[in-house]
Scaffold this motif. Structure first.
Motif, PDB file in Angstrom:
ATOM      1  N   ARG A 191      -8.137   5.616   8.407  1.00  0.00           N
ATOM      2  CA  ARG A 191      -9.294   5.038   8.209  1.00  0.00           C
ATOM      3  C   ARG A 191      -9.934   4.712   6.735  1.00  0.00           C
ATOM      4  O   ARG A 191     -10.284   3.859   6.472  1.00  0.00           O
ATOM      5  N   GLU A 192      -9.542   5.802   5.973  1.00  0.00           N
ATOM      6  CA  GLU A 192      -9.988   5.824   4.672  1.00  0.00           C
ATOM      7  C   GLU A 192      -9.242   4.646   3.731  1.00  0.00           C
ATOM      8  O   GLU A 192      -9.442   3.921   3.029  1.00  0.00           O
ATOM      9  N   LEU A 193      -7.776   4.884   4.196  1.00  0.00           N
ATOM     10  CA  LEU A 193      -6.877   3.974   3.457  1.00  0.00           C
ATOM     11  C   LEU A 193      -6.899   2.651   3.816  1.00  0.00           C
ATOM     12  O   LEU A 193      -7.091   1.719   3.035  1.00  0.00           O
TER      13      LEU A 193
ATOM     14  N   ALA B  58     -10.471  -2.870  -0.084  1.00  0.00           N
ATOM     15  CA  ALA B  58     -11.410  -3.095  -1.100  1.00  0.00           C
ATOM     16  C   ALA B  58     -10.665  -3.537  -2.390  1.00  0.00           C
ATOM     17  O   ALA B  58     -11.085  -4.424  -3.365  1.00  0.00           O
ATOM     18  N   HIS B  59      -9.199  -3.372  -2.529  1.00  0.00           N
ATOM     19  CA  HIS B  59      -8.426  -3.722  -3.526  1.00  0.00           C
ATOM     20  C   HIS B  59      -7.436  -4.785  -3.506  1.00  0.00           C
ATOM     21  O   HIS B  59      -6.790  -5.365  -4.445  1.00  0.00           O
TER      22      HIS B  59
ATOM     23  N   GLN C 175       4.443  -0.817 -10.248  1.00  0.00           N
ATOM     24  CA  GLN C 175       3.095  -0.731 -11.047  1.00  0.00           C
ATOM     25  C   GLN C 175       2.005  -0.505 -10.093  1.00  0.00           C
ATOM     26  O   GLN C 175       1.644  -1.142  -9.171  1.00  0.00           O
ATOM     27  N   VAL C 176       1.103   0.591 -10.477  1.00  0.00           N
ATOM     28  CA  VAL C 176       0.039   1.142  -9.757  1.00  0.00           C
ATOM     29  C   VAL C 176      -1.221  -0.003 -10.192  1.00  0.00           C
ATOM     30  O   VAL C 176      -1.712   0.240 -11.151  1.00  0.00           O
ATOM     31  N   LEU C 177      -1.535  -0.637  -9.239  1.00  0.00           N
ATOM     32  CA  LEU C 177      -2.765  -1.654  -9.449  1.00  0.00           C
ATOM     33  C   LEU C 177      -4.113  -0.791  -9.208  1.00  0.00           C
ATOM     34  O   LEU C 177      -5.324  -1.239  -9.759  1.00  0.00           O
ATOM     35  N   ALA C 178      -4.193   0.022  -8.259  1.00  0.00           N
ATOM     36  CA  ALA C 178      -5.437   0.904  -7.908  1.00  0.00           C
ATOM     37  C   ALA C 178      -4.922   2.160  -7.294  1.00  0.00           C
ATOM     38  O   ALA C 178      -3.820   2.041  -6.505  1.00  0.00           O
TER      39      ALA C 178
ATOM     40  N   GLY D 188       0.693  -1.232  -0.203  1.00  0.00           N
ATOM     41  CA  GLY D 188      -0.107   0.057   0.063  1.00  0.00           C
ATOM     42  C   GLY D 188       0.972   1.130  -0.052  1.00  0.00           C
ATOM     43  O   GLY D 188       2.008   1.082   0.410  1.00  0.00           O
ATOM     44  N   GLY D 189       0.307   2.464  -0.410  1.00  0.00           N
ATOM     45  CA  GLY D 189       1.104   3.629  -0.663  1.00  0.00           C
ATOM     46  C   GLY D 189       0.301   4.621  -0.188  1.00  0.00           C
ATOM     47  O   GLY D 189      -1.203   4.708  -0.485  1.00  0.00           O
TER      48      GLY D 189
END
Length: 409
Positions: free
Chosen positions: A136-138, A144-145, A113-116, A94-95
Protein backbone atom coordinates in the motif's frame (compact mmCIF):
# COMPACT_ATOMS: atom_id res chain seq x y z
CA UNK A 1 18.19 -33.24 -40.77
CA UNK A 2 15.21 -31.04 -41.61
CA UNK A 3 13.97 -28.21 -39.44
CA UNK A 4 10.28 -27.68 -38.90
CA UNK A 5 8.91 -24.21 -39.63
CA UNK A 6 8.03 -23.81 -35.95
CA UNK A 7 11.55 -24.70 -34.80
CA UNK A 8 13.06 -22.37 -37.38
CA UNK A 9 10.77 -19.58 -36.19
CA UNK A 10 11.81 -20.16 -32.57
CA UNK A 11 15.50 -20.12 -33.54
CA UNK A 12 14.99 -16.86 -35.42
CA UNK A 13 13.19 -15.35 -32.45
CA UNK A 14 16.01 -16.50 -30.18
CA UNK A 15 18.64 -14.83 -32.37
CA UNK A 16 16.57 -11.65 -32.57
CA UNK A 17 16.20 -11.55 -28.79
CA UNK A 18 19.90 -12.26 -28.24
CA UNK A 19 20.89 -9.54 -30.72
CA UNK A 20 18.54 -7.06 -29.07
CA UNK A 21 20.09 -7.86 -25.67
CA UNK A 22 23.57 -7.38 -27.10
CA UNK A 23 22.66 -3.98 -28.57
CA UNK A 24 20.97 -2.84 -25.36
CA UNK A 25 23.92 -3.87 -23.16
CA UNK A 26 26.41 -2.26 -25.56
CA UNK A 27 24.50 1.02 -25.35
CA UNK A 28 24.34 0.63 -21.56
CA UNK A 29 28.14 0.35 -21.46
CA UNK A 30 29.06 2.92 -24.11
CA UNK A 31 26.10 5.21 -24.79
CA UNK A 32 25.53 7.73 -26.23
CA UNK A 33 27.03 5.83 -29.17
CA UNK A 34 26.56 5.72 -32.95
CA UNK A 35 25.04 2.58 -34.44
CA UNK A 36 28.22 1.95 -36.42
CA UNK A 37 30.17 1.94 -33.15
CA UNK A 38 27.62 -0.45 -31.60
CA UNK A 39 28.28 -2.83 -34.52
CA UNK A 40 32.04 -2.58 -34.04
CA UNK A 41 31.87 -3.02 -30.25
CA UNK A 42 29.34 -5.86 -30.28
CA UNK A 43 30.49 -7.85 -33.29
CA UNK A 44 27.04 -7.71 -34.87
CA UNK A 45 26.49 -6.66 -38.47
CA UNK A 46 25.46 -3.04 -39.12
CA UNK A 47 22.17 -4.31 -40.54
CA UNK A 48 21.42 -6.34 -37.37
CA UNK A 49 22.26 -3.37 -35.16
CA UNK A 50 20.04 -1.09 -37.22
CA UNK A 51 17.10 -3.52 -36.99
CA UNK A 52 17.46 -4.02 -33.25
CA UNK A 53 18.04 -0.33 -32.51
CA UNK A 54 14.87 0.48 -34.44
CA UNK A 55 12.89 -2.10 -32.44
CA UNK A 56 14.32 -0.93 -29.12
CA UNK A 57 13.61 2.70 -29.99
CA UNK A 58 10.03 1.85 -30.94
CA UNK A 59 9.61 0.19 -27.54
CA UNK A 60 10.94 3.30 -25.81
CA UNK A 61 14.09 1.64 -24.44
CA UNK A 62 16.47 3.61 -26.69
CA UNK A 63 16.28 7.15 -28.03
CA UNK A 64 18.10 8.96 -30.80
CA UNK A 65 20.13 12.07 -29.95
CA UNK A 66 20.37 14.09 -33.19
CA UNK A 67 21.74 17.06 -31.26
CA UNK A 68 24.94 15.04 -30.66
CA UNK A 69 25.39 14.01 -34.30
CA UNK A 70 28.73 14.98 -35.76
CA UNK A 71 28.70 17.47 -38.61
CA UNK A 72 31.06 18.75 -41.25
CA UNK A 73 32.32 15.34 -42.36
CA UNK A 74 31.76 13.38 -45.54
CA UNK A 75 28.58 11.34 -45.75
CA UNK A 76 25.49 11.10 -43.64
CA UNK A 77 25.88 12.27 -40.02
CA UNK A 78 25.94 9.52 -37.40
CA UNK A 79 23.06 10.00 -34.95
CA UNK A 80 23.98 8.54 -31.56
CA UNK A 81 21.57 6.40 -29.56
CA UNK A 82 21.36 6.05 -25.80
CA UNK A 83 19.17 4.43 -23.19
CA UNK A 84 15.95 6.35 -22.76
CA UNK A 85 16.76 8.07 -19.48
CA UNK A 86 17.11 11.60 -18.16
CA UNK A 87 14.88 14.62 -18.53
CA UNK A 88 13.16 13.19 -21.60
CA UNK A 89 11.61 10.44 -19.51
CA UNK A 90 11.72 6.80 -20.49
CA UNK A 91 10.65 3.61 -18.70
CA UNK A 92 11.35 3.23 -14.98
CA UNK A 93 11.31 0.40 -12.47
CA UNK A 94 10.09 0.43 -8.92
CA UNK A 95 12.16 -1.21 -6.23
CA UNK A 96 11.56 -2.26 -2.66
CA UNK A 97 14.05 -3.75 -0.22
CA UNK A 98 12.28 -5.40 2.70
CA UNK A 99 14.54 -5.42 5.71
CA UNK A 100 13.66 -6.41 9.25
CA UNK A 101 13.49 -2.90 10.81
CA UNK A 102 12.16 -1.22 7.68
CA UNK A 103 11.75 -1.14 3.92
CA UNK A 104 13.28 1.16 1.34
CA UNK A 105 11.28 2.23 -1.72
CA UNK A 106 12.92 3.48 -4.90
CA UNK A 107 12.29 4.49 -8.48
CA UNK A 108 15.21 3.74 -10.83
CA UNK A 109 15.88 4.41 -14.50
CA UNK A 110 17.37 2.06 -17.10
CA UNK A 111 20.91 2.86 -15.92
CA UNK A 112 20.08 1.95 -12.34
CA UNK A 113 20.15 5.57 -11.23
CA UNK A 114 17.85 6.35 -8.30
CA UNK A 115 15.27 8.98 -9.23
CA UNK A 116 13.41 8.90 -5.91
CA UNK A 117 13.62 6.92 -2.67
CA UNK A 118 11.94 6.73 0.72
CA UNK A 119 12.45 4.73 3.90
CA UNK A 120 9.43 3.11 5.53
CA UNK A 121 9.98 1.83 9.10
CA UNK A 122 8.25 -1.36 10.19
CA UNK A 123 7.56 -0.18 13.74
CA UNK A 124 4.44 -1.86 15.11
CA UNK A 125 3.75 -3.91 11.96
CA UNK A 126 3.32 -7.64 12.56
CA UNK A 127 5.28 -9.83 10.10
CA UNK A 128 2.06 -11.36 8.75
CA UNK A 129 0.72 -7.88 7.92
CA UNK A 130 3.93 -6.62 6.38
CA UNK A 131 3.30 -7.45 2.66
CA UNK A 132 -0.04 -5.65 2.61
CA UNK A 133 1.22 -2.56 4.41
CA UNK A 134 4.39 -2.34 2.30
CA UNK A 135 2.44 -2.75 -0.94
CA UNK A 136 0.00 0.00 0.00
CA UNK A 137 2.76 2.44 0.92
CA UNK A 138 4.83 1.50 -2.13
CA UNK A 139 1.87 2.06 -4.46
CA UNK A 140 1.40 5.58 -3.08
CA UNK A 141 5.14 6.24 -3.49
CA UNK A 142 5.15 5.10 -7.12
CA UNK A 143 2.01 7.04 -7.99
CA UNK A 144 3.63 10.18 -6.59
CA UNK A 145 6.96 9.83 -8.41
CA UNK A 146 6.48 8.16 -11.81
CA UNK A 147 5.05 11.44 -13.22
CA UNK A 148 3.66 9.82 -16.35
CA UNK A 149 6.73 7.70 -17.14
CA UNK A 150 5.99 4.09 -18.18
CA UNK A 151 6.39 1.88 -15.10
CA UNK A 152 7.84 -1.51 -16.04
CA UNK A 153 6.93 -3.06 -12.71
CA UNK A 154 8.56 -3.61 -9.34
CA UNK A 155 11.62 -5.49 -8.20
CA UNK A 156 11.62 -6.74 -4.61
CA UNK A 157 14.67 -7.86 -2.64
CA UNK A 158 14.71 -9.51 0.78
CA UNK A 159 17.05 -11.60 2.90
CA UNK A 160 16.69 -15.29 3.61
CA UNK A 161 16.06 -18.18 1.24
CA UNK A 162 14.13 -16.93 -1.79
CA UNK A 163 12.89 -18.87 -4.82
CA UNK A 164 12.68 -16.19 -7.55
CA UNK A 165 11.02 -18.45 -10.13
CA UNK A 166 8.12 -19.10 -7.75
CA UNK A 167 8.15 -15.61 -6.24
CA UNK A 168 8.29 -17.22 -2.80
CA UNK A 169 10.27 -16.53 0.38
CA UNK A 170 11.07 -20.11 1.31
CA UNK A 171 12.48 -19.22 4.71
CA UNK A 172 13.11 -15.97 6.56
CA UNK A 173 13.97 -16.72 10.17
CA UNK A 174 13.87 -13.14 11.48
CA UNK A 175 10.33 -12.60 10.16
CA UNK A 176 9.18 -16.13 10.90
CA UNK A 177 8.12 -16.69 7.28
CA UNK A 178 7.92 -20.10 5.58
CA UNK A 179 6.85 -20.53 1.95
CA UNK A 180 5.52 -16.96 1.81
CA UNK A 181 4.19 -16.04 -1.70
CA UNK A 182 5.54 -12.52 -1.37
CA UNK A 183 5.63 -11.59 -5.06
CA UNK A 184 1.94 -12.42 -5.48
CA UNK A 185 1.01 -10.58 -2.27
CA UNK A 186 2.86 -7.45 -3.38
CA UNK A 187 1.40 -7.63 -6.89
CA UNK A 188 -2.12 -7.78 -5.45
CA UNK A 189 -1.48 -4.74 -3.27
CA UNK A 190 0.03 -2.89 -6.25
CA UNK A 191 -3.06 -3.32 -8.39
CA UNK A 192 -1.69 -6.17 -10.48
CA UNK A 193 1.64 -4.58 -11.44
CA UNK A 194 4.38 -7.05 -12.33
CA UNK A 195 6.60 -7.97 -9.37
CA UNK A 196 9.90 -9.86 -9.55
CA UNK A 197 11.40 -11.17 -6.30
CA UNK A 198 14.89 -12.31 -5.32
CA UNK A 199 17.26 -12.60 -2.40
CA UNK A 200 19.03 -9.32 -1.63
CA UNK A 201 22.56 -10.78 -1.84
CA UNK A 202 21.86 -12.11 -5.34
CA UNK A 203 20.16 -8.84 -6.27
CA UNK A 204 23.21 -6.79 -5.31
CA UNK A 205 25.49 -9.21 -7.15
CA UNK A 206 23.34 -8.82 -10.28
CA UNK A 207 23.41 -5.04 -9.86
CA UNK A 208 27.21 -5.16 -9.79
CA UNK A 209 27.26 -7.29 -12.95
CA UNK A 210 24.84 -5.03 -14.79
CA UNK A 211 25.91 -1.57 -13.62
CA UNK A 212 29.16 -1.96 -11.68
CA UNK A 213 32.82 -2.71 -12.37
CA UNK A 214 33.77 -4.69 -15.51
CA UNK A 215 35.52 -7.36 -13.39
CA UNK A 216 32.15 -8.29 -11.88
CA UNK A 217 31.06 -9.72 -15.24
CA UNK A 218 33.94 -12.21 -15.15
CA UNK A 219 33.45 -13.54 -11.61
CA UNK A 220 32.46 -12.16 -8.24
CA UNK A 221 31.46 -13.13 -4.75
CA UNK A 222 29.11 -10.82 -2.89
CA UNK A 223 28.92 -10.94 0.91
CA UNK A 224 25.97 -9.20 2.57
CA UNK A 225 26.32 -8.36 6.26
CA UNK A 226 23.17 -6.96 7.84
CA UNK A 227 20.54 -8.43 10.16
CA UNK A 228 20.82 -11.39 7.81
CA UNK A 229 24.23 -12.55 6.56
CA UNK A 230 24.29 -14.26 3.18
CA UNK A 231 26.24 -14.37 -0.07
CA UNK A 232 26.00 -14.75 -3.84
CA UNK A 233 28.32 -16.00 -6.55
CA UNK A 234 28.39 -14.71 -10.13
CA UNK A 235 30.24 -16.37 -13.02
CA UNK A 236 30.38 -15.03 -16.59
CA UNK A 237 27.60 -12.55 -15.85
CA UNK A 238 25.19 -15.07 -14.29
CA UNK A 239 24.35 -15.25 -10.59
CA UNK A 240 24.31 -18.84 -9.36
CA UNK A 241 21.12 -20.03 -7.65
CA UNK A 242 21.62 -23.77 -7.24
CA UNK A 243 18.88 -26.38 -6.74
CA UNK A 244 15.87 -24.80 -5.09
CA UNK A 245 17.58 -21.38 -5.35
CA UNK A 246 19.26 -22.14 -2.01
CA UNK A 247 22.80 -21.02 -2.89
CA UNK A 248 24.42 -18.35 -0.74
CA UNK A 249 23.66 -19.51 2.81
CA UNK A 250 26.87 -18.57 4.63
CA UNK A 251 25.31 -17.69 8.00
CA UNK A 252 27.13 -20.61 9.61
CA UNK A 253 30.46 -20.18 7.85
CA UNK A 254 33.08 -20.49 10.62
CA UNK A 255 34.97 -17.27 11.33
CA UNK A 256 38.58 -17.89 12.42
CA UNK A 257 39.20 -16.82 16.06
CA UNK A 258 35.52 -16.13 16.78
CA UNK A 259 33.93 -17.68 19.85
CA UNK A 260 30.50 -16.03 19.52
CA UNK A 261 27.75 -18.52 20.49
CA UNK A 262 25.25 -19.31 17.74
CA UNK A 263 21.63 -20.50 18.10
CA UNK A 264 22.61 -23.52 16.00
CA UNK A 265 24.59 -24.80 19.01
CA UNK A 266 28.04 -24.09 17.66
CA UNK A 267 30.24 -21.05 18.14
CA UNK A 268 32.07 -18.75 15.75
CA UNK A 269 29.41 -18.76 12.98
CA UNK A 270 29.54 -15.72 10.70
CA UNK A 271 26.02 -14.42 11.38
CA UNK A 272 26.36 -14.84 15.14
CA UNK A 273 29.71 -13.03 14.98
CA UNK A 274 29.15 -10.18 12.53
CA UNK A 275 25.44 -9.52 11.92
CA UNK A 276 23.79 -6.22 12.78
CA UNK A 277 21.94 -8.06 15.54
CA UNK A 278 25.21 -9.22 17.09
CA UNK A 279 26.82 -5.80 16.67
CA UNK A 280 23.84 -4.00 18.21
CA UNK A 281 23.73 -6.33 21.21
CA UNK A 282 27.45 -5.85 21.86
CA UNK A 283 27.13 -2.07 21.53
CA UNK A 284 24.34 -1.98 24.12
CA UNK A 285 26.24 -4.29 26.46
CA UNK A 286 29.30 -2.03 26.27
CA UNK A 287 27.20 1.07 26.90
CA UNK A 288 27.97 2.61 23.50
CA UNK A 289 24.34 3.10 22.45
CA UNK A 290 21.03 2.88 24.34
CA UNK A 291 19.36 0.47 21.87
CA UNK A 292 20.64 -2.20 19.47
CA UNK A 293 20.69 -0.13 16.28
CA UNK A 294 23.69 -0.40 13.94
CA UNK A 295 23.06 3.08 12.53
CA UNK A 296 23.47 4.53 16.02
CA UNK A 297 26.84 2.80 16.35
CA UNK A 298 27.96 4.12 12.96
CA UNK A 299 26.80 7.64 13.89
CA UNK A 300 28.60 7.44 17.24
CA UNK A 301 31.84 6.44 15.54
CA UNK A 302 31.48 9.27 13.03
CA UNK A 303 31.02 11.68 15.96
CA UNK A 304 34.32 10.56 17.46
CA UNK A 305 33.27 7.81 19.93
CA UNK A 306 36.35 5.60 20.12
CA UNK A 307 34.42 2.69 21.60
CA UNK A 308 32.05 2.67 18.64
CA UNK A 309 34.96 2.92 16.24
CA UNK A 310 36.74 0.05 17.98
CA UNK A 311 33.62 -2.14 17.76
CA UNK A 312 33.14 -1.42 14.05
CA UNK A 313 36.78 -2.27 13.39
CA UNK A 314 36.36 -5.55 15.29
CA UNK A 315 33.43 -6.43 13.07
CA UNK A 316 35.29 -5.37 9.94
CA UNK A 317 38.17 -7.70 10.81
CA UNK A 318 35.76 -10.59 11.45
CA UNK A 319 34.14 -9.92 8.07
CA UNK A 320 37.60 -9.80 6.50
CA UNK A 321 38.48 -13.22 7.92
CA UNK A 322 35.29 -14.63 6.37
CA UNK A 323 36.17 -12.93 3.07
CA UNK A 324 39.55 -14.71 3.15
CA UNK A 325 37.80 -18.08 3.28
CA UNK A 326 35.56 -17.15 0.33
CA UNK A 327 38.57 -15.93 -1.63
CA UNK A 328 40.46 -19.17 -1.04
CA UNK A 329 37.53 -21.40 -1.99
CA UNK A 330 36.28 -19.48 -5.05
CA UNK A 331 39.14 -17.11 -6.05
CA UNK A 332 36.87 -14.63 -7.87
CA UNK A 333 38.02 -11.55 -9.75
CA UNK A 334 36.07 -9.41 -7.27
CA UNK A 335 34.67 -9.69 -3.76
CA UNK A 336 31.92 -7.15 -3.08
CA UNK A 337 31.12 -6.56 0.59
CA UNK A 338 27.89 -4.87 1.62
CA UNK A 339 28.41 -3.84 5.25
CA UNK A 340 27.06 -0.55 6.51
CA UNK A 341 30.13 1.03 8.08
CA UNK A 342 32.50 0.14 5.22
CA UNK A 343 30.03 1.42 2.61
CA UNK A 344 29.99 4.79 4.38
CA UNK A 345 33.61 5.05 5.58
CA UNK A 346 36.60 3.74 3.57
CA UNK A 347 38.67 3.12 6.72
CA UNK A 348 36.46 0.16 7.65
CA UNK A 349 36.81 -1.28 4.15
CA UNK A 350 40.58 -1.12 4.68
CA UNK A 351 40.14 -3.14 7.89
CA UNK A 352 38.20 -5.79 5.94
CA UNK A 353 40.87 -5.83 3.24
CA UNK A 354 43.72 -6.08 5.71
CA UNK A 355 42.23 -9.01 7.62
CA UNK A 356 41.37 -10.82 4.37
CA UNK A 357 44.81 -10.41 2.81
CA UNK A 358 46.53 -11.46 6.05
CA UNK A 359 44.63 -14.74 6.10
CA UNK A 360 44.07 -15.58 2.42
CA UNK A 361 46.38 -18.06 0.71
CA UNK A 362 45.47 -17.04 -2.85
CA UNK A 363 44.90 -13.28 -2.84
CA UNK A 364 47.48 -10.57 -2.16
CA UNK A 365 45.64 -7.75 -3.95
CA UNK A 366 43.39 -5.75 -1.60
CA UNK A 367 41.82 -3.92 -4.58
CA UNK A 368 39.91 -7.10 -5.39
CA UNK A 369 37.81 -6.44 -2.27
CA UNK A 370 35.39 -3.55 -2.80
CA UNK A 371 32.19 -1.95 -1.56
CA UNK A 372 29.15 -1.92 -3.89
CA UNK A 373 29.32 0.58 -6.75
CA UNK A 374 26.07 2.30 -5.69
CA UNK A 375 27.26 3.14 -2.17
CA UNK A 376 24.45 4.11 0.21
CA UNK A 377 21.91 3.54 -2.62
CA UNK A 378 22.97 -0.12 -2.96
CA UNK A 379 19.78 -1.71 -1.67
CA UNK A 380 17.26 0.36 -3.67
CA UNK A 381 19.33 -0.03 -6.84
CA UNK A 382 19.57 -3.79 -6.27
CA UNK A 383 15.81 -4.05 -5.76
CA UNK A 384 15.17 -2.26 -9.06
CA UNK A 385 17.74 -4.52 -10.73
CA UNK A 386 15.60 -7.57 -9.90
CA UNK A 387 13.20 -6.27 -12.54
CA UNK A 388 15.70 -4.60 -14.88
CA UNK A 389 17.85 -7.72 -15.18
CA UNK A 390 15.12 -9.53 -17.11
CA UNK A 391 14.78 -6.50 -19.38
CA UNK A 392 18.47 -6.50 -20.30
CA UNK A 393 18.52 -10.26 -20.83
CA UNK A 394 15.32 -10.45 -22.91
CA UNK A 395 14.44 -6.87 -23.89
CA UNK A 396 11.90 -7.53 -26.64
CA UNK A 397 9.99 -10.20 -24.72
CA UNK A 398 10.10 -8.34 -21.41
CA UNK A 399 9.15 -4.97 -22.86
CA UNK A 400 6.26 -6.56 -24.78
CA UNK A 401 5.06 -8.12 -21.52
CA UNK A 402 5.48 -5.09 -19.28
CA UNK A 403 5.07 -1.98 -21.44
CA UNK A 404 1.98 -0.67 -23.28
CA UNK A 405 2.03 -1.46 -27.00
CA UNK A 406 3.18 1.66 -28.92
CA UNK A 407 0.36 3.26 -30.91
CA UNK A 408 2.22 2.97 -34.23
CA UNK A 409 3.08 -0.74 -33.88
Amino acid sequence: MTTTPHASHRAGDGRREANAATVLKTVLDHGPVARSAVARLSGLSPAAVSRQATDLTRLGLLRELPELAGGGGVGRPQIPVDLHVGASGGPVAGGVHLGVPGSTFALVDLRGQVLARRAHPHDGIAPDDLPGVVARELRAFLDAHTRGRPLLGVGAAIGGWVDPAAGVVVRHDALGWRRRPLAAELARGLGGRAVRLDNHARSIAQSEILFGRPAARRSLVHLFVGNVVDAAVGLAGVVHQGPGAAAGDVAHLPVPDSTAPCPCGRSGCLEATASNTALGATAVRRGIVPEPDTSLVVDAAAAGDRRADRLLRERARAVGRAVALLLDVLNPDLVVVTEQSSVLEPDYLEEIRGAAIDLSHVCDDPERIVSPHAGPATLPVAAGTVLLNSLFRRPLETAAELLPVPADS
